[in-house]
Structures are given as C-alpha cells and as structure tokens.
Design a protein around this motif. Sequence first.
Motif, mmCIF file in Angstrom:
data_model
loop_
_atom_site.group_PDB
_atom_site.id
_atom_site.type_symbol
_atom_site.label_atom_id
_atom_site.label_comp_id
_atom_site.label_asym_id
_atom_site.label_seq_id
_atom_site.Cartn_x
_atom_site.Cartn_y
_atom_site.Cartn_z
ATOM 1 N N ALA A 22 0.829 -1.198 0.000
ATOM 2 C CA ALA A 22 0.000 0.000 0.000
ATOM 3 C C ALA A 22 0.864 1.249 0.000
ATOM 4 C CB ALA A 22 -0.927 0.000 1.211
ATOM 5 N N HIS A 23 2.028 1.198 0.663
ATOM 6 C CA HIS A 23 2.918 2.357 0.720
ATOM 7 C C HIS A 23 3.612 2.590 -0.620
ATOM 8 C CE1 HIS A 23 5.373 5.448 2.435
ATOM 9 N NE2 HIS A 23 6.467 4.826 2.029
ATOM 10 N N ALA A 24 3.867 1.517 -1.385
ATOM 11 C CA ALA A 24 4.546 1.631 -2.668
ATOM 12 C C ALA A 24 3.533 2.008 -3.741
ATOM 13 C CB ALA A 24 5.246 0.327 -3.013
ATOM 14 N N ALA A 25 2.965 3.177 -3.601
ATOM 15 C CA ALA A 25 1.881 3.596 -4.474
ATOM 16 C C ALA A 25 2.315 4.722 -5.393
ATOM 17 C CB ALA A 25 0.693 4.050 -3.627
ATOM 18 N N SER A 26 1.503 4.919 -6.403
ATOM 19 C CA SER A 26 1.696 6.055 -7.289
ATOM 20 C C SER A 26 1.290 7.313 -6.531
ATOM 21 C CB SER A 26 0.826 5.871 -8.525
ATOM 22 O OG SER A 26 0.952 6.977 -9.368
ATOM 23 N N GLN A 27 2.139 8.304 -6.586
ATOM 24 C CA GLN A 27 1.885 9.543 -5.861
ATOM 25 C C GLN A 27 1.527 10.638 -6.854
ATOM 26 O OE1 GLN A 27 4.861 10.530 -2.930
ATOM 27 N NE2 GLN A 27 4.328 12.704 -3.000
ATOM 28 N N SER A 28 0.428 11.312 -6.611
ATOM 29 C CA SER A 28 -0.010 12.410 -7.463
ATOM 30 C C SER A 28 0.592 13.709 -6.945
ATOM 31 C CB SER A 28 -1.539 12.486 -7.444
ATOM 32 O OG SER A 28 -1.971 13.584 -8.209
ATOM 33 N N ILE A 29 1.179 14.477 -7.857
ATOM 34 C CA ILE A 29 1.760 15.768 -7.503
ATOM 35 C C ILE A 29 1.128 16.804 -8.415
ATOM 36 C CG2 ILE A 29 3.887 17.124 -7.364
ATOM 37 C CD1 ILE A 29 5.358 14.442 -6.847
ATOM 38 N N PRO A 30 0.517 17.837 -7.854
ATOM 39 C CA PRO A 30 -0.214 18.802 -8.680
ATOM 40 C C PRO A 30 0.706 19.653 -9.561
ATOM 41 C CG PRO A 30 -0.133 19.539 -6.403
ATOM 42 C CD PRO A 30 0.464 18.162 -6.432
ATOM 43 N N ALA A 31 0.174 20.042 -10.704
ATOM 44 C CA ALA A 31 0.905 20.903 -11.637
ATOM 45 C C ALA A 31 0.667 22.367 -11.290
ATOM 46 C CB ALA A 31 0.438 20.631 -13.065
ATOM 47 N N SER A 32 1.625 23.202 -11.662
ATOM 48 C CA SER A 32 1.474 24.647 -11.496
ATOM 49 C C SER A 32 0.472 25.162 -12.531
ATOM 50 C CB SER A 32 2.820 25.346 -11.688
ATOM 51 O OG SER A 32 3.200 25.272 -13.067
ATOM 52 N N ALA A 33 0.152 26.440 -12.456
ATOM 53 C CA ALA A 33 -0.774 27.041 -13.407
ATOM 54 C C ALA A 33 -0.275 26.906 -14.845
ATOM 55 C CB ALA A 33 -1.003 28.516 -13.059
ATOM 56 N N GLU A 34 1.047 26.856 -15.026
ATOM 57 C CA GLU A 34 1.620 26.720 -16.375
ATOM 58 C C GLU A 34 1.848 25.265 -16.772
ATOM 59 O OE1 GLU A 34 3.304 29.300 -18.654
ATOM 60 O OE2 GLU A 34 4.026 30.740 -17.180
ATOM 61 N N GLY A 35 1.463 24.334 -15.905
ATOM 62 C CA GLY A 35 1.545 22.917 -16.233
ATOM 63 C C GLY A 35 2.813 22.211 -15.803
ATOM 64 N N GLN A 36 3.754 22.904 -15.172
ATOM 65 C CA GLN A 36 4.955 22.236 -14.690
ATOM 66 C C GLN A 36 4.661 21.520 -13.380
ATOM 67 O OE1 GLN A 36 7.882 25.526 -14.769
ATOM 68 N NE2 GLN A 36 9.027 24.272 -16.230
ATOM 69 N N GLY A 109 9.729 4.917 -1.739
ATOM 70 C CA GLY A 109 8.857 3.798 -2.072
ATOM 71 C C GLY A 109 7.709 4.186 -2.996
ATOM 72 N N ASN A 110 7.556 5.476 -3.269
ATOM 73 C CA ASN A 110 6.478 5.936 -4.137
ATOM 74 C C ASN A 110 6.979 6.189 -5.549
ATOM 75 O OD1 ASN A 110 4.795 5.818 -1.969
ATOM 76 N ND2 ASN A 110 4.614 8.017 -1.694
ATOM 77 N N SER A 111 6.028 6.186 -6.479
ATOM 78 C CA SER A 111 6.350 6.469 -7.867
ATOM 79 C C SER A 111 5.502 7.634 -8.352
ATOM 80 C CB SER A 111 6.096 5.236 -8.740
ATOM 81 O OG SER A 111 4.718 4.903 -8.722
ATOM 82 N N TRP A 112 5.972 8.254 -9.418
ATOM 83 C CA TRP A 112 5.282 9.383 -10.038
ATOM 84 C C TRP A 112 5.395 9.196 -11.534
ATOM 85 C CZ3 TRP A 112 7.757 12.509 -13.527
ATOM 86 C CH2 TRP A 112 7.050 13.618 -13.972
ATOM 87 N N SER A 113 4.385 9.652 -12.290
ATOM 88 C CA SER A 113 4.490 9.609 -13.742
ATOM 89 C C SER A 113 3.672 10.724 -14.370
ATOM 90 C CB SER A 113 4.049 8.252 -14.296
ATOM 91 O OG SER A 113 2.695 8.023 -14.008
ATOM 92 N N ALA A 114 4.185 11.211 -15.506
ATOM 93 C CA ALA A 114 3.486 12.200 -16.328
ATOM 94 C C ALA A 114 4.086 12.114 -17.724
ATOM 95 C CB ALA A 114 3.642 13.612 -15.763
ATOM 96 N N GLY A 115 3.249 12.283 -18.731
ATOM 97 C CA GLY A 115 3.729 12.174 -20.101
ATOM 98 C C GLY A 115 4.425 10.837 -20.288
ATOM 99 N N PRO A 116 5.582 10.835 -20.955
ATOM 100 C CA PRO A 116 6.290 9.570 -21.186
ATOM 101 C C PRO A 116 7.249 9.181 -20.057
ATOM 102 C CG PRO A 116 7.404 11.325 -22.358
ATOM 103 C CD PRO A 116 6.174 11.943 -21.699
ATOM 104 N N PHE A 117 7.213 9.903 -18.923
ATOM 105 C CA PHE A 117 8.191 9.697 -17.859
ATOM 106 C C PHE A 117 7.579 9.075 -16.618
ATOM 107 C CE2 PHE A 117 9.250 13.758 -20.024
ATOM 108 C CZ PHE A 117 10.313 13.287 -20.770
#
Length: 146
Positions: A22-36, A109-117
């Motif tokens: 459960a700890h090794a989960a995908s972590q969502s990180i919000p984008a800035s107003a410009e999408g970064q 232990g967490n992962s993140w993904s966006a686009g092809p990364f």
Amino acid sequence: MLARAAATLSLFAWLFASVSLAHAASQSIPASAEGQIEFNTPSGNIGCIYTAKGGTSTYEPRDGGPELSCSRVEPRYVTIILGPKGPATLIKNPGEQGCCSDVDKLGYGNSWSAGPFSCQSSTKGLTCTATNGHGFFISKAKVTVK
C-alpha cells in the motif's frame, strides 16, 4: 499450539506485505498554473521539474518537450535532462543552481508519472525512465544515465 503460532505469523506476514504494498503507491503531484510539476526527494538533495510538451510562457524544452529535468545538490551540483527521444543528458557543471525549493516530496517507495516519464523514489536514490527505455539513476553517491 504450534499451528496457532504459525497461523499468527502468517497473518503478521500478510499484514506487513499489505502495508508495504500500500505504501509503494503512485503519488499524485499537482501541476502549477503553467503545467509544470515540481518534486523533491525526501532528503531535499534531489529536485525535479517536469515540463509538458510546448513548455511554458518562460521556458521551452529542447525539441518542444516534454522534458524531465532533475538536479542533485550534494556532493557536487549536477543536472540531468531527459526528453522523449534519445538518452538522458548529464550536465556536470550546469552553472545555475536553483535546485530544491520547498515543493512536494516524492516519498520513498512511491512512484510518479506524467507524459512519457516515470520516477521511483527510494532511500538509495531516484530512478526515472521514459517510455523509450532511456533514463537515469541519481543519488548522493552516484549518477548514471542510459
């Protein structure tokens, strides 16, 4: 008695495995107003910025993006840039050293993904890959690119 102890141990092993998964989960990180999207490792020694295809009003990635750029502060400042094509580029003396502001942390232990990364954070360091198979590993001890 022995069967009961074995059952109890089995239950604890299952609970421990469930908590670890459960700890090794995908972590969502919000984008800035410009999408970064910006994140650091929990140590604060490594920081990354994802820029979507087309860039921002003040920054356009090489080849138009998308792009993942990660910097390490210690023991020497380096930057790695990963695009959607080709291997990652290691810049050993990037000049500008603005890494690791107060942004979201990608927990160990967490992962993140966006686009092809996608990136995986661990106590050993940060591993990031693109869907084309190229990527990098960065930690205080070493940096490798492929």
